[in-house]
Design an enzyme around this catalytic site. Structure first.
Site, PDB file in Angstrom:
ATOM      1  N   TYR A 157       1.344  13.149  -5.746  1.00  0.00           N
ATOM      2  CA  TYR A 157       2.724  12.655  -5.883  1.00  0.00           C
ATOM      3  C   TYR A 157       2.752  11.131  -5.656  1.00  0.00           C
ATOM      4  O   TYR A 157       3.290  10.372  -6.471  1.00  0.00           O
ATOM      5  CB  TYR A 157       3.611  13.406  -4.881  1.00  0.00           C
TER       6      TYR A 157
ATOM      7  N   LYS B 124       3.583   7.916  -8.277  1.00  0.00           N
ATOM      8  CA  LYS B 124       4.557   6.839  -8.048  1.00  0.00           C
ATOM      9  C   LYS B 124       3.880   5.474  -8.156  1.00  0.00           C
ATOM     10  O   LYS B 124       4.478   4.504  -8.627  1.00  0.00           O
ATOM     11  CB  LYS B 124       5.223   7.015  -6.678  1.00  0.00           C
TER      12      LYS B 124
ATOM     13  N   SER C  38      12.862   8.130   4.118  1.00  0.00           N
ATOM     14  CA  SER C  38      13.406   9.480   4.285  1.00  0.00           C
ATOM     15  C   SER C  38      14.923   9.371   4.240  1.00  0.00           C
ATOM     16  O   SER C  38      15.540   8.993   5.237  1.00  0.00           O
ATOM     17  CB  SER C  38      12.964  10.066   5.628  1.00  0.00           C
TER      18      SER C  38
ATOM     19  N   ARG D 158       8.891  10.813  13.211  1.00  0.00           N
ATOM     20  CA  ARG D 158       8.442   9.932  12.129  1.00  0.00           C
ATOM     21  C   ARG D 158       9.633   9.310  11.400  1.00  0.00           C
ATOM     22  O   ARG D 158       9.650   8.130  11.064  1.00  0.00           O
ATOM     23  CB  ARG D 158       7.577  10.732  11.153  1.00  0.00           C
TER      24      ARG D 158
END
Ligand code: 15L
Length: 276
Positions: A146, A150, A175, A184
């Protein structure tokens, strides 16, 4: 002396295209982008619901080259969120993120679309460690197929800028959820309002060029330095700090033998279910 010609992007657009409009962030941006344009064209393979005033629905698969060519006809700019957004089987990623990105940029070239906001991901650099602060000029270190897809999109868009002058902002989104889900994400969190601020800055900055920017709020803990993208004028106004006590309170003790604890990509760096 001649005055240099400056290309000023409009603050309000005639027609914007939002791909991936049915996804998590697509649903967040749908009404917010509608407020910035006369017509918002929406595309996704998932259900888009019914068109609201000023919206037009054009569901197209990213791997459908002829369909994507039609999708980009008559649009001023594109916010491209479409594609696979987590680690998945390579063939899915290949179709949607690699062939799909190629189809999108070829369509932009043929239809004369000059500005794209491309949803990249922090997973382009997921194999940097959590004790490193990096910026977008440092080499990619993707944490899976993935992230590699990108990184391909980022290189592809740079090529289309160098060769054809199509401007792109690659958003290495951290996120983006209502609130951080774990420790995180205290570093990687991007609030929905800051996401909107970032996308709008990329759409409206007079000179975008080819820019890579991390999509994060003004978090106290941070692994990413956005100095190379300061020309965007993006100033995040939210911070994950308000969630720290609650987030740390529900966090299991850290297991330092787990690579997800060491690397910025978190759980994406674990051996995935898609390996032999
Ligand atoms: C991403 O790229 C994903 O699309 C998203 O679902 C999150 O998992 C995010 O990265 C993250 O790193 O938290």
């Amino acid at each position: 002396m001649t005055t240099p010609q400056v290309h000023i992007s409009p603050l309000r657009f005639k027609r914007l295209l939002l791909t991936g409009a049915a996804g998590g962030l697509g649903q967040v941006l749908r009404p917010r982008l509608k407020a910035r344009c006369d017509v918002l064209r929406l595309s996704d393979v998932a259900d888009l619901g019914s068109a609201q005033p000023g919206e037009e629905l054009m569901p197209v698969r990213l791997e459908d080259r002829a369909g994507i060519l039609k999708l980009l006809a008559g649009v001023d700019a594109v916010v491209h969120l479409g594609g696979v957004s987590t680690e998945q089987a390579f063939d899915l990623i290949l179709q949607a993120n690699i062939i799909g990105a190629y189809n999108l940029y070829e369509a932009a070239r043929k239809q004369g679309v000059k500005r794209i906001v491309f949803a990249s991901s922090n997973h382009v650099t997921g194999y940097y460690r959590q004790d490193q602060v990096i910026d977008a000029t440092m080499p990619a270190r993707p944490d899976g197929h993935y992230g590699i897809s990108k990184a391909y999109g980022e290189d592809l868009s740079r090529f289309y800028f160098d060769r054809y002058g199509i401007e792109t902002a690659c958003l290495r989104i951290g996120s983006s959820f209502p609130e951080p889900k774990d420790r995180r994400m205290l570093a990687t969190w991007l609030s929905y309002d800051d996401l909107e601020r970032l996308v709008v800055a990329c759409l409206t900055t007079p000179v975008l060029g080819h820019t890579i920017v991390y999509g994060m709020s003004d978090n106290a803990t941070s692994w990413w330095d956005n100095t190379p993208a300061r020309h965007l004028g993006f100033r995040p106004l939210d911070s994950s700090e308000q969630f720290r006590v609650a987030t740390e309170g529900r966090q299991a003790p850290l297991d330092y033998s787990d690579p997800a604890v060491t690397y910025q990509g978190g759980a994406f760096v674990r051996t995935g279910p898609f390996e032999d």
